[in-house]
Design an enzyme around this catalytic site. Structure first.
Site, PDB file in Angstrom:
ATOM      1  N   LYS A 163       0.954  -1.289  -0.005  1.00  0.00           N
ATOM      2  CA  LYS A 163      -0.006  -0.052   0.149  1.00  0.00           C
ATOM      3  C   LYS A 163       0.936   1.281  -0.074  1.00  0.00           C
ATOM      4  CE  LYS A 163      -2.107  -1.552   3.717  1.00  0.00           C
ATOM      5  NZ  LYS A 163      -3.042  -1.459   4.745  1.00  0.00           N
ATOM      6  N   THR A 175      -9.146   9.506   7.788  1.00  0.00           N
ATOM      7  CA  THR A 175      -8.223   8.239   7.238  1.00  0.00           C
ATOM      8  C   THR A 175      -8.239   7.408   8.364  1.00  0.00           C
ATOM      9  OG1 THR A 175      -6.343   9.452   7.707  1.00  0.00           O
ATOM     10  CG2 THR A 175      -7.167   9.744   5.494  1.00  0.00           C
ATOM     11  N   GLY A 192      -8.703   3.985  10.029  1.00  0.00           N
ATOM     12  CA  GLY A 192      -9.106   2.698   9.452  1.00  0.00           C
ATOM     13  C   GLY A 192      -9.121   2.313   8.161  1.00  0.00           C
ATOM     14  N   THR A 193      -8.290   3.188   7.424  1.00  0.00           N
ATOM     15  CA  THR A 193      -8.422   2.903   5.949  1.00  0.00           C
ATOM     16  C   THR A 193      -7.695   1.378   5.700  1.00  0.00           C
ATOM     17  OG1 THR A 193      -6.266   4.209   5.719  1.00  0.00           O
ATOM     18  CG2 THR A 193      -8.283   5.173   5.079  1.00  0.00           C
ATOM     19  N   CYS A 217      -7.677  -1.183   7.714  1.00  0.00           N
ATOM     20  CA  CYS A 217      -8.607  -2.447   8.010  1.00  0.00           C
ATOM     21  C   CYS A 217      -9.728  -2.414   7.120  1.00  0.00           C
ATOM     22  CB  CYS A 217      -9.262  -1.942   9.470  1.00  0.00           C
ATOM     23  SG  CYS A 217      -8.076  -1.506  10.561  1.00  0.00           S
TER      24      CYS A 217
END
Length: 274
Positions: free
Chosen positions: A175, A208, A210-211, A213
């Site tokens: 990511k 942003t 918890g992006t 998860c």
């Protein structure tokens, strides 16, 4: 008889509802997938940071996983926060004889910078859980912690992805949200020598939390629906972008707020039992 496509989410609880188990359930539900859970830790946190963490006993984590698998047909497993080495070993033990696709998000540090995985647990995750994983979804910081190689560019991401692939997992989705660029680019590398990039425009927002998860759970949900890996990642990225965009102008707490997981919810889907 029909049944629901079902995920098993193994992760920690987030008291402010933006990440962890809460985000995972919201994500799966919005995509139309039934989510079962095994909670590894309870956190006291809000949008500004993590205040405290209470790990669940390894025995109880193991028993939660057993209880779910005994009763449900699980289509995909998502693993998030594991907290410590004892819990990581308990999860590995519980899944050691199970052949189910696993999306592993190696959660190590919260958005606010709080450490969520002990140093000894990192070794267990890499040595025992990476070889079980169909996909791991590290961000650039997590990848660098594991490989020891700084990740500052797309070339660095690709290099680290290949290093992580050598740890035994079947595929790595690196990511790139922390790379300084006008677009957010993730790179998929598989052990079948497939390389693919997924890019999206950056959205100007503080929401942003918890992006990571959310993305991993969305991938698991689409895999539970039967989507091939690359297609599942593409759909999950689209879902994540929509969830961020629909929360961009909303104040959720006073720090890094949550996404709008329910911006376009789908009915719970059904599958025919084999």
């Amino acid at each position: 008889m029909k049944r629901y496509p079902t995920t098993l989410i193994i992760a920690g609880s987030d008291s402010c509802g933006g990440a962890g188990i809460q985000a995972d359930i919201k994500t799966c539900s919005a995509i139309g997938v039934y989510a079962t859970t095994a909670i590894t830790a309870v956190t006291a946190q809000n949008t500004m940071g993590v205040i405290d963490i209470q790990a669940i006993s390894p025995h109880m984590v193991h028993r939660q996983i057993e209880a779910v698998i005994e009763d449900f047909t699980i289509d995909c497993i998502k693993i998030g926060m594991l907290c410590n080495a004892h819990i990581a070993n308990a999860v590995a033990d519980a899944l050691s004889r199970i052949e189910i696709s696993i999306v592993l998000d190696p959660v190590m540090v919260s958005t606010s910078g709080h450490k969520l995985l002990s140093d000894d647990a990192i070794e267990v995750v890499v040595e025992r859980l990476f070889p079980m994983a169909s996909l791991i979804t590290p961000n650039t910081h997590e990848a660098s912690l594991i490989t020891g190689i700084a990740t500052n560019s797309l070339d660095d991401m690709l290099h680290n992805a290949h290093l992580l692939l050598q740890k035994g997992c079947k595929a790595v989705l690196m990511k790139g949200g922390h790379i300084d660029s006008t677009t957010a680019t993730d790179i998929l590398v598989t052990n079948e020598h497939h390389i693919e990039q997924f890019s999206s425009e950056r959205i100007n927002t503080r929401n942003t939390h918890g992006t990571g998860c959310t993305l991993a759970s969305a991938i698991a949900a689409y895999m539970a629906l039967g989507f091939p890996l690359s297609h599942a990642i593409k759909e999950a990225k689209n879902y994540l972008t929509g969830a961020i965009a629909h929360s961009a102008d909303v104040q959720v707490g006073h720090g890094h707020g949550a996404l709008n997981h329910a911006f376009a919810p789908k009915p719970l889907q059904t599958l025919y039992n084999k």
